[in-house]
Design an enzyme around this catalytic site. Structure first.
Site, mmCIF file in Angstrom:
data_model
loop_
_atom_site.group_PDB
_atom_site.id
_atom_site.type_symbol
_atom_site.label_atom_id
_atom_site.label_comp_id
_atom_site.label_asym_id
_atom_site.label_seq_id
_atom_site.Cartn_x
_atom_site.Cartn_y
_atom_site.Cartn_z
ATOM 1 N N ASP A 163 0.780 -0.987 0.281
ATOM 2 C CA ASP A 163 0.049 -0.096 -0.342
ATOM 3 C C ASP A 163 0.830 1.178 0.048
ATOM 4 O O ASP A 163 1.862 1.433 0.954
ATOM 5 C CB ASP A 163 -0.780 -0.163 1.185
ATOM 6 C CG ASP A 163 -1.931 1.154 1.245
ATOM 7 O OD1 ASP A 163 -2.550 1.513 0.147
ATOM 8 O OD2 ASP A 163 -1.921 2.001 2.393
ATOM 9 N N GLU B 170 -0.923 -1.223 -5.817
ATOM 10 C CA GLU B 170 -2.191 -0.477 -6.751
ATOM 11 C C GLU B 170 -1.725 0.393 -7.975
ATOM 12 O O GLU B 170 -0.573 0.435 -8.044
ATOM 13 C CB GLU B 170 -2.585 0.649 -5.664
ATOM 14 C CG GLU B 170 -3.192 0.483 -4.305
ATOM 15 C CD GLU B 170 -2.821 1.431 -3.626
ATOM 16 O OE1 GLU B 170 -3.829 2.114 -2.936
ATOM 17 O OE2 GLU B 170 -1.886 1.470 -3.054
ATOM 18 N N ASP C 104 -3.642 1.035 6.880
ATOM 19 C CA ASP C 104 -2.788 0.967 6.019
ATOM 20 C C ASP C 104 -2.322 -0.716 5.656
ATOM 21 O O ASP C 104 -2.565 -1.183 4.525
ATOM 22 C CB ASP C 104 -1.361 1.534 5.866
ATOM 23 C CG ASP C 104 -1.917 3.147 5.980
ATOM 24 O OD1 ASP C 104 -2.845 3.601 5.219
ATOM 25 O OD2 ASP C 104 -1.210 3.679 6.676
#
Ligand SMILES: [Zn+2]
Length: 378
Positions: free
Chosen positions: A192, A276, A359
């Protein structure tokens, strides 16, 4: 073993004579860029026509007959300037068609830009490096003193010669090398890209970005305040500007070194790496964050993860359409809308009662989604 292209960057110490020729080459490359950019714009305005690279290239040959001084510098530098302009042009139109407005139209290059560079190509031994004597041979320049701190064996493909704002000169070499791949790893990881930390992994490990450079950044702010009090263009102003540029370079080096350590560790330990898609992450606006700095680090980290994965037969996969990675409980899939609020760092799932670090939960979701995407989920 695998053939890969690696980059090597060294500081060079040109003589005054060599500096003059390097600066002339910067100038000629800039001239070629601006000349053909203006021509392309004009032709498009008047006739809605575009100008291909090969057409530009033959026009450049003509131009050299007219402007003899263009012949004094490395011909590859001028060709590459033209090639880069062409690429920038194509990128702009390609992205524009897709509706991406982030890709800017190619700009005219200013003499005042304090970062200057040109690129040259290897052919017929016109480029050589001597690690024993610490020197590099470049087209037109002959041998230049060079701090060759890292050795390599391989074939040099191209070299970029640059001068950075502090006034130092560098060469960046693209070298075709044999690379020994890392042994296969057994783990998978989700990453992340964080707001307050650089990176949080699905193992719960946190990597920081700012702490390393914090004291230098404070010093930088102080130097910049001092600069604002000096008269623009004065001797003292320029001295101060160079001091600032040197500190900037130092901060960048520390940051990039840190990113290399992180990406090497992640690639070494994991066979499957998921993160991501940054285009989605970019949509998050946080006024408190020195966003540009964080962005640069994110992009650099991803770039390193990508090529190091490739070199070592790892799978690096971007999970997209993952807007809600922090809102979903990784245990029971409950979607908690309240977590949209960025200030909530820890939460308990109202459905299953799992206690989450924001997170880490997001990175576990990224890992799970990645495994699903690749049909590796068990
Ligand atoms: Zn839950």
């Amino acid at each position: 073993m695998k053939t890969v292209i690696k980059g090597y960057k060294y500081r060079i110490y040109p003589t005054d004579e060599q500096k003059e020729l390097i600066n002339k080459t910067f100038g000629c490359s800039r001239f070629v860029h601006n000349y053909f950019l203006a021509m392309k714009i004009e032709l498009y305005k008047t006739e809605q026509k575009s100008l291909s690279y090969s057409k530009c290239s033959s026009l450049l040959t003509e131009l050299k007959k007219e402007k003899e001084w263009l012949k004094e510098v490395d011909k590859f530098a001028l060709q590459n300037s033209l090639k880069d302009l062409n690429t920038a042009y194509q990128n702009f139109f390609r992205e524009h068609k897709k509706g991406n407005t982030n890709q800017g139209f190619p700009k005219f290059k200013s003499k005042k830009n304090n970062y200057k560079s040109y690129r040259t190509n290897f052919t017929n031994n016109n480029i050589e490096i001597d690690f024993e004597k610490g020197q590099i041979k470049l087209p037109k320049l002959k041998w230049i003193k060079c701090k060759t701190h890292r050795k390599f064996t391989g074939k040099i493909l191209s070299v970029t010669i640059s001068q950075v704002p502090s006034g130092k000169y560098y060469v960046s070499l693209n070298v075709e090398c044999e690379h020994e791949e890392l042994p296969k790893a057994n783990n998978s990881i989700g990453l992340d890209l964080g707001i307050s930390d650089l990176l949080i992994t699905s193992n719960g490990q946190t990597f920081e970005n700012n702490k390393l450079t914090y004291k230098y950044e404070k010093k930088l702010a102080k130097l910049q305040r001092q600069l604002s009090k000096k008269q623009k263009g004065s001797k003292n102003f320029n001295k101060q500007r160079i001091k600032i540029a040197k500190l900037h370079e130092k901060i960048t080096n520390i940051r990039v070194d840190n990113l290399h350590k992180i990406s090497s560790q992640i690639v070494k330990e994991n066979q499957f790496i998921f993160s991501e898609d940054l285009n989605i992450k970019g949509m998050i606006k946080n006024p408190k964050l020195a966003k540009s700095i964080q962005d640069v680090s994110w992009y650099e980290l991803i770039r390193q993860l990508q090529y190091k994965s490739k070199w070592n037969n790892r799978v690096y996969h971007k999970v997209d359409r993952f807007y809600a990675s922090s809102q979903i409980c990784n245990n029971c899939n409950y979607k908690n809308e309240k977590i949209k609020n960025l200030s909530i760092r820890k939460w308990t799932c109202p459905e299953c009662g799992t206690y989450h670090n924001r997170d880490i939960n997001a990175s576990i979701n990224i890992l799970n989604q990645g495994l699903k995407d690749l049909e590796l989920a068990v």
